[in-house]
Design a protein around this motif. Sequence first.
Motif, PDB file in Angstrom:
ATOM      1  N   ALA A  31       0.710  -1.110   0.149  1.00  9.61           N
ATOM      2  CA  ALA A  31      -0.172  -0.074  -0.022  1.00  9.61           C
ATOM      3  C   ALA A  31       0.839   1.268   0.039  1.00  9.61           C
ATOM      4  O   ALA A  31       0.422   2.320  -0.380  1.00  9.61           O
ATOM      5  CB  ALA A  31      -0.975   0.032   1.280  1.00  9.61           C
ATOM      6  N   GLU A  32       1.799   1.050   0.623  1.00  9.03           N
ATOM      7  CA  GLU A  32       2.940   2.504   0.764  1.00  9.03           C
ATOM      8  C   GLU A  32       3.687   2.581  -0.736  1.00  9.03           C
ATOM      9  O   GLU A  32       3.645   3.459  -1.087  1.00  9.03           O
ATOM     10  CB  GLU A  32       4.132   2.231   1.702  1.00  9.03           C
ATOM     11  N   ALA A  33       4.034   1.529  -1.308  1.00  5.17           N
ATOM     12  CA  ALA A  33       4.645   1.509  -2.612  1.00  5.17           C
ATOM     13  C   ALA A  33       3.504   2.105  -3.634  1.00  5.17           C
ATOM     14  O   ALA A  33       3.977   2.673  -4.495  1.00  5.17           O
ATOM     15  CB  ALA A  33       4.959   0.048  -3.081  1.00  5.17           C
ATOM     16  N   ASN A  34       2.248   1.751  -3.442  1.00  9.81           N
ATOM     17  CA  ASN A  34       1.438   2.226  -4.337  1.00  9.81           C
ATOM     18  C   ASN A  34       0.712   3.605  -4.130  1.00  9.81           C
ATOM     19  O   ASN A  34      -0.102   3.916  -4.457  1.00  9.81           O
ATOM     20  CB  ASN A  34       0.059   1.303  -4.694  1.00  9.81           C
ATOM     21  N   ARG A  35       1.659   4.152  -2.988  1.00  9.15           N
ATOM     22  CA  ARG A  35       1.080   5.680  -2.455  1.00  9.15           C
ATOM     23  C   ARG A  35      -0.355   5.857  -2.061  1.00  9.15           C
ATOM     24  O   ARG A  35      -1.171   6.666  -2.339  1.00  9.15           O
ATOM     25  CB  ARG A  35       1.364   6.609  -3.527  1.00  9.15           C
ATOM     26  N   LEU A  36      -0.814   4.677  -1.300  1.00  2.96           N
ATOM     27  CA  LEU A  36      -2.001   4.737  -0.704  1.00  2.96           C
ATOM     28  C   LEU A  36      -1.923   5.007   0.746  1.00  2.96           C
ATOM     29  O   LEU A  36      -2.774   5.637   1.489  1.00  2.96           O
ATOM     30  CB  LEU A  36      -2.866   3.177  -0.965  1.00  2.96           C
ATOM     31  N   LEU A  37      -0.813   4.761   1.380  1.00  2.00           N
ATOM     32  CA  LEU A  37      -0.479   4.772   2.799  1.00  2.00           C
ATOM     33  C   LEU A  37       0.852   5.202   2.923  1.00  2.00           C
ATOM     34  O   LEU A  37       1.848   5.106   2.064  1.00  2.00           O
ATOM     35  CB  LEU A  37      -0.615   3.242   3.336  1.00  2.00           C
ATOM     36  N   VAL A  38       1.284   6.059   4.035  1.00  5.17           N
ATOM     37  CA  VAL A  38       2.534   6.671   4.457  1.00  5.17           C
ATOM     38  C   VAL A  38       2.783   6.082   5.857  1.00  5.17           C
ATOM     39  O   VAL A  38       1.885   6.076   6.735  1.00  5.17           O
ATOM     40  CB  VAL A  38       2.388   7.964   4.435  1.00  5.17           C
TER      41      VAL A  38
END
Length: 302
Positions: A242-249
Amino acid sequence: MIRWGSNTVLQAATTNPERLPSRWIEIAAHPQFGIAARQFAANMLAIAYEDRTLAAVFKDAGHYVAAMSAAYLDTRGGLTLTRLRQICAATGLLTANRAGALIDFMLHIGLLEAAPDQGYRTTTAFQKAWCRHLQAALAPAALLDADLAPFPAALDDPALYQQFLGIQASRLYALASGPDPFPSLRASFLHPLAGCAILHTLALACTDDRFVPIESATVPLAGLARRFAVSQPHVRRLLKRAEANRLLVHLGPSRRAFHPDGFPTIRYHYAAHLAELIDSGRLVLRSMAEAQAAPIPELADA
């Protein structure tokens, strides 16, 4: 069908509203949308917590579609292995082989039973559980359409339940046959085990009462793993994707927030759920109104 590896970024996280159905945009702009979206997430978590069989079929999109398809086919008297495999595979959310394997899974947990015609049928317990699930989903939808306010309770009528299920499932099959508007969301949260539940948890933890992202929230990885009965490495991989897909930080130990680029995708995902529930309910209400308004045929002359 989207295929992805563990470190693949499937798309830019930004979502172009011009490529989405206008109803989704309309629902997302509703003044009460934020409240409804959060209530939808909370209701889905609560109904799964209350009913462990529902929790089992909410594990990922594949489990959910197989269970929904079983319920749908059973209302039409045609729940067979062949038909379930065909209808599930057509969605692109799971393979025919996996759909066949999930028949055994649903038999094992008491959702299905063998029928005399060598097919299957849903158990009474499953029918009641699925009805409760639909009622829990429709309650927040009614916040956005006052005409639906009495509708969730009315689903206790088996005929109305079957009609709604048929319309909703047919619409979801049609949507699934088209291009996926949110491939990164599917890869990050819909396909992995417990991904949908983790997304609902993040939606509640990482937004305010208006469904607006907050600066950060404490969402421990270990707590997610324990709550949803999956391993910590599995949750870590899910969150990393999810972080790699820029959904989560990831902001620090257990501190997470929604990525500003990716949150519109999540917002429209919830708007899509609510729009489909509302429009399916409206179609049932329209059908009921037309049936009540239809003239009574005159008796033929003796």
